[in-house]
Motif scaffolding. Structure first.
Motif, PDB file in Angstrom:
ATOM      1  N   ALA A 612      55.155  30.325  43.860  1.00 20.26           N
ATOM      2  CA  ALA A 612      53.772  30.717  43.561  1.00 20.26           C
ATOM      3  C   ALA A 612      53.668  32.236  43.502  1.00 20.26           C
ATOM      4  O   ALA A 612      54.178  32.940  44.372  1.00 20.26           O
ATOM      5  CB  ALA A 612      52.832  30.168  44.628  1.00 20.26           C
ATOM      6  N   ILE A 613      52.997  32.734  42.462  1.00 19.01           N
ATOM      7  CA  ILE A 613      52.745  34.170  42.349  1.00 19.01           C
ATOM      8  C   ILE A 613      51.241  34.392  42.244  1.00 19.01           C
ATOM      9  O   ILE A 613      50.481  33.477  41.906  1.00 19.01           O
ATOM     10  CB  ILE A 613      53.453  34.784  41.126  1.00 19.01           C
ATOM     11  N   GLY A 626      38.712  33.824  42.782  1.00 19.82           N
ATOM     12  CA  GLY A 626      38.978  32.798  41.783  1.00 19.82           C
ATOM     13  C   GLY A 626      40.374  32.232  41.967  1.00 19.82           C
ATOM     14  O   GLY A 626      41.151  32.697  42.809  1.00 19.82           O
ATOM     15  N   PHE A 627      40.710  31.244  41.168  1.00 19.32           N
ATOM     16  CA  PHE A 627      42.005  30.572  41.251  1.00 19.32           C
ATOM     17  C   PHE A 627      42.933  31.153  40.188  1.00 19.32           C
ATOM     18  O   PHE A 627      42.938  30.713  39.045  1.00 19.32           O
ATOM     19  CB  PHE A 627      41.794  29.067  41.038  1.00 19.32           C
ATOM     20  N   PHE A 628      43.715  32.152  40.589  1.00 20.54           N
ATOM     21  CA  PHE A 628      44.604  32.849  39.665  1.00 20.54           C
ATOM     22  C   PHE A 628      46.070  32.469  39.855  1.00 20.54           C
ATOM     23  O   PHE A 628      46.904  32.837  39.031  1.00 20.54           O
ATOM     24  CB  PHE A 628      44.478  34.364  39.849  1.00 20.54           C
ATOM     25  N   ILE A 629      46.389  31.795  40.929  1.00 18.86           N
ATOM     26  CA  ILE A 629      47.798  31.518  41.243  1.00 18.86           C
ATOM     27  C   ILE A 629      48.489  30.820  40.073  1.00 18.86           C
ATOM     28  O   ILE A 629      47.936  29.912  39.455  1.00 18.86           O
ATOM     29  CB  ILE A 629      47.907  30.648  42.505  1.00 18.86           C
ATOM     30  N   HIS A 661      57.751  37.015  32.106  1.00 20.07           N
ATOM     31  CA  HIS A 661      57.102  36.009  31.258  1.00 20.07           C
ATOM     32  C   HIS A 661      56.098  35.170  32.055  1.00 20.07           C
ATOM     33  O   HIS A 661      55.846  34.016  31.727  1.00 20.07           O
ATOM     34  CB  HIS A 661      58.169  35.095  30.626  1.00 20.07           C
ATOM     35  N   GLN A 662      55.507  35.773  33.076  1.00 22.84           N
ATOM     36  CA  GLN A 662      54.583  35.046  33.945  1.00 22.84           C
ATOM     37  C   GLN A 662      53.236  34.771  33.279  1.00 22.84           C
ATOM     38  O   GLN A 662      52.427  33.996  33.819  1.00 22.84           O
ATOM     39  CB  GLN A 662      54.333  35.837  35.236  1.00 22.84           C
ATOM     40  N   GLY A 690      58.674  30.972  48.524  1.00 23.97           N
ATOM     41  CA  GLY A 690      57.924  32.177  48.195  1.00 23.97           C
ATOM     42  C   GLY A 690      57.969  33.212  49.304  1.00 23.97           C
ATOM     43  O   GLY A 690      58.379  32.939  50.438  1.00 23.97           O
ATOM     44  N   LEU A 691      57.543  34.420  48.952  1.00 27.59           N
ATOM     45  CA  LEU A 691      57.395  35.529  49.901  1.00 27.59           C
ATOM     46  C   LEU A 691      55.936  35.920  49.919  1.00 27.59           C
ATOM     47  O   LEU A 691      55.353  36.223  48.868  1.00 27.59           O
ATOM     48  CB  LEU A 691      58.271  36.719  49.500  1.00 27.59           C
ATOM     49  N   GLN A 692      55.323  35.911  51.101  1.00 27.71           N
ATOM     50  CA  GLN A 692      53.905  36.261  51.214  1.00 27.71           C
ATOM     51  C   GLN A 692      53.785  37.785  51.265  1.00 27.71           C
ATOM     52  O   GLN A 692      54.163  38.423  52.239  1.00 27.71           O
ATOM     53  CB  GLN A 692      53.316  35.651  52.487  1.00 27.71           C
TER      54      GLN A 692
END
Length: 811
Positions: A612-613, A626-629, A661-662, A690-692
């Motif tokens: 997840a980014i 908002g929901f951008f993930i 390319h995200q 992932g890394l927080q």
């Protein structure tokens, strides 16, 4: 007071005595632990405070009062007959510092939170490391100044040292070191290099000031308040200042993102503390400032201002933006509901809701503890200001054309701040009920059509102690949004408390504008270009088949469990150092080690995980809720038994290309490529890593102390999700798994294996991964380290007696 090793040496060299080091706060009847001090030539090593005395107990816990492993720093909790009843006339402080003892033999037994930072040694004794309230927060990291002081004092040229936090030129807290040289030649630059080799970047002093002597109190302790104002120029190494307008503007962008005062053109972005999320922020600022699209991988390839400026000047002569800027929609004045298309990510969650109505799998929550006199009217006004400002919090959904959902932005929403009084309960029951309510709200589903999609609960624990619970559906929020939300509420509350109106920077766009923009530009040539990368990258990719403890059902539930363990400070430092040496990020090093673990468990050499980014690679979105993930599919080839550094190079290429390319939303990727998908999971992966590194929220509210509260979230969205984050005590690793598939013992075994693999890789990065798998299987970390250790000394601990030691496992 901490017992100086020099005093022990002085006593034992002059007198025929044994030295006993005793420790104990007033709240625990002065004496809580004791230690017979043994002579040692290691003058730097702190004198242990020993083990609890008769009828006392001692526990080492983290900030959530959960156990930590041997060697991991934590707070000392003291129990036993010596613990007092509390503070007279101060019930709020009493309930904060005295907590129920779940392991005591006496009914109603309590533990006292000492606020002292300790670690348990292998022999059961305790080392004291300083006070938790002396910790400072620097750029989101908790830092213990005494650790830096110890490192400075170990240098052969330094006689004395003190480290404090002082406001920097920009008003943000900075670390300042004061030192007194020894008799040898002085070398400040050599000292900086010495610190850089032993401390992570965020622990390096921003200024080093040299004094003839440190100011002392009558007791002999350093008088920190008497330390002079820092000379910030002393900290600056020899740097080359920007020479061109491009370098100057680029250096300014770096300062904004990294939170530093100045940047030299030869400084390495990642050595200054940068990571992949910060790199994305730099690229978004370059897009807005210079009007060109610079591929993210350029920053990894050219990590200095001087190098990147050359790339930027070339791109400006021939490049244009890949996508138009996000613009705000024209809205007629007046109060009326309006609609907008749902974003691609929102469409996925809408579909999930239709398949599993009432599911709590995508409910997110956060909690903060508020110490001090809280005005609930001001809090209500702050929530109303927030809802008016952020449209996502006024959004519900309804079916649209072609079964796609449509956002409906309500003109007005009145936030409901439900107030729950727990003061009538006894302190242990009060804390238990608080945790029960926090977990219960997570399982309370939302109605996406009628809303609202967020709920507030204010739990009153005492007159001056509250816990605010916020629960939202993921379709309108994410982790970054939670930080924005809490910060804006704190800002508004502070303004109202001063009798002023809140002043918040205007939002150039809203989430609905982002969703509309996403649908408009992700078409044609740009879509084909993104697919041109992802299509061959994912061709033939298959979901990893982790061996499960229980048979897999057609649709496993989201019932989950979570564990957190911490890598040692030495291993954490080695991982950071290797990332710096290899020109990559800490996330990539941890991912490479995780890939080795997965190869070992699955016997597969095509490793696919999801990651997840933040998905906020446009400057306009950084202050939006908002929901951008977005989910990136990271596929790494681990075949042919590569050396670990070779695997690290492969993982680095995969990560950088995926980030470049995200812009392709995962949901669009699924729609365009139409992979085979099982009914029980996500295409391509059921393991996430992932890394927080979301920016930390720094809160200052008049009259209130605001602290985060972490509650156990037992929801699992994937078979296995591993999150890592870097902190002052080392790298933490969180494991969340589906209880329908795995037992806790299996996760514990993987923890040990992962740590062993990383340890072996850091000892020799040239080792081939099959050899790492063998050495990882023999990780020396014992099962007992996962227990919450309780050590008691009794009269049997006299010469000739038997030692009694009790270990209690927290299930």
């Amino acid at each position: 007071e901490v017992l100086p090793r020099e005093l022990v040496s002085g006593l034992t060299s002059r007198l025929a005595v044994r030295v006993i080091n005793e420790y104990g706060p007033t709240e625990a009847s002065i004496d809580a632990t004791a230690s017979l001090v043994e002579p040692t030539e290691e003058a730097w090593r702190p004198v242990p405070i020993g083990r609890p005395i008769t009828d006392n107990t001692g526990y080492v816990a983290d900030r959530r009062l959960l156990p930590v492993s041997i060697g991991i720093p934590g707070e000392l909790l003291v129990g036993g007959l010596g613990v007092t009843r509390g503070y007279l006339g101060r019930p709020g402080l009493t309930s904060e510092r005295f907590v129920a003892d779940p392991f005591g033999d006496r009914p109603g037994a309590r533990l006292y939170r000492t606020g002292d930072r300790v670690r348990q040694l292998v022999d059961g004794s305790l080392d004291i490391l300083g006070r938790l309230d002396q910790q400072v927060k620097i750029r989101g990291f908790r830092v213990e100044p005494s650790e830096i002081e110890t490192t400075l004092a170990e240098h052969e040229l330094v006689r004395e040292a003190a480290v404090v936090s002082r406001p920097g030129i920009d008003g943000e807290p900075q670390l300042v070191a004061y030192l007194v040289w020894g008799d040898e030649a002085r070398n400040l630059e050599g000292l900086r290099g010495y610190l850089s080799e032993r401390l992570p970047r965020y622990m390096l002093p921003a200024a080093i000031n040299v004094l003839e002597a440190l100011p002392l109190m009558p007791s002999g302790k350093v008088d920190r308040r008497a330390l002079p104002a820092p000379e910030w120029g002393v900290a600056a190494a020899t740097t080359i200042t920007p020479r061109t307008l491009t370098e100057e503007r680029l250096a300014g962008l770096w300062c904004q993102v990294l939170g530093v005062e100045s940047v030299g053109v030869q400084d390495d972005f990642f050595d200054l503390g940068g990571h992949s999320l910060m790199a994305t922020q730099v690229v978004s600022r370059i897009r807005q400032t210079f009007g060109v699209e610079l591929p993210l991988r350029r920053l990894f390839e050219k990590p200095t201002v001087a190098q990147l400026a050359v790339e930027l000047d070339a791109a400006r002569q021939q490049g244009e933006l890949d996508a138009p800027p996000i613009v705000a929609a024209d809205i007629d004045e007046g109060w009326a509901d309006r609609t907008a298309p749902a974003s691609f990510a929102q469409e996925r969650l809408w579909l999930r809701e239709q398949l599993e109505p009432g599911s709590s799998a995508y409910v997110v929550s956060t909690a903060v503890r508020l110490h001090g006199r809280l005005d609930s009217r001001l809090l209500q006004a702050s929530l109303e200001t927030l809802a008016e400002r952020q449209e996502a919090l006024r959004t519900v959904f309804r079916p649209g054309a072609g079964k796609r959902p449509v956002q409906r932005i309500l003109a007005r929403v009145q936030p409901d701040l439900a107030w729950i009084d727990l003061r009538q309960l006894a302190p242990p029951a009060r804390m238990a009920e608080m945790r029960r309510l926090a977990v219960a709200v997570i399982h309370q589903p939302f109605d996406l059509v009628s809303g609202p999609l967020l709920r507030w609960r204010l739990l009153c624990l005492a007159e001056e102690e509250h816990v605010a619970l916020l629960t939202m559906h993921h379709i309108i929020s994410d982790a970054w949004s939670t930080g924005v939300l809490v910060q804006e509420v704190a800002t508004s509350y502070s303004a109202f408390a001063r009798g002023e109106q809140p002043v918040l920077a205007a939002l150039p766009v809203q989430y609905a504008d982002f969703a509309r923009w996403q649908h408009q530009w992700l078409t044609g040539d740009l879509l084909e270009r993104l697919l041109g990368y992802w299509r061959p990258q994912l061709q033939g990719a298959k979901v990893l088949e982790l061996p499960t403890d229980k048979p897999r059902t057609p649709r496993p539930s989201s019932r989950g469990a979570r564990r957190i363990f911490q890598l040692s400070s030495e291993l954490s430092r080695s991982l950071r150092d290797l990332a710096r040496e290899q020109g990559t990020t800490l996330f990539t090093v941890l991912l490479a080690g995780f890939n080795v673990l997965l190869r070992h468990q699955t016997k597969q050499e095509d490793i696919v995980v999801g990651s997840a980014i933040a998905g906020r690679n446009r400057l306009e979105t950084e202050r939006l809720i908002g929901f951008f993930i977005n989910m990136l599919v990271l596929r790494t080839d681990v075949s042919k038994n590569p050396r670990f550094v070779e695997l690290l190079s492969r993982a680095h290429k995969v990560v950088v290309e995926a980030l470049t390319h995200q812009d392709m939303p995962f949901d669009q990727l699924v729609e365009q490529l139409r992979p085979a998908r099982a009914a029980d999971g996500t295409p391509w992966f059921q393991i996430a890593f992932g890394l927080q590194n979301a920016p930390a929220t720094r809160l200052e509210v008049p009259g209130l102390i605001v602290e985060p509260v972490d509650f156990e979230n037992d929801l699992a969205r994937f078979d296995l999700t591993v999150w890592t984050w870097d902190g002052p005590d080392g790298i933490s690793v969180s494991w969340t798994w589906r209880r329908d598939l795995f037992r806790k013992s299996t996760i514990e075994r993987w923890e040990g294996l992962y740590e062993g693999l990383l340890t072996s890789a850091m000892a020799d990065p040239e080792t081939r991964i099959q050899a790492l798998e063998v050495s990882g299987d023999h990780n020396p970390r014992q099962e007992a380290e996962l227990d919450w250790h309780s050590t008691e000394l009794t009269s049997r601990d006299q010469p000739g007696g038997r030692r009694r030691r009790r270990g209690i496992r927290l299930e």
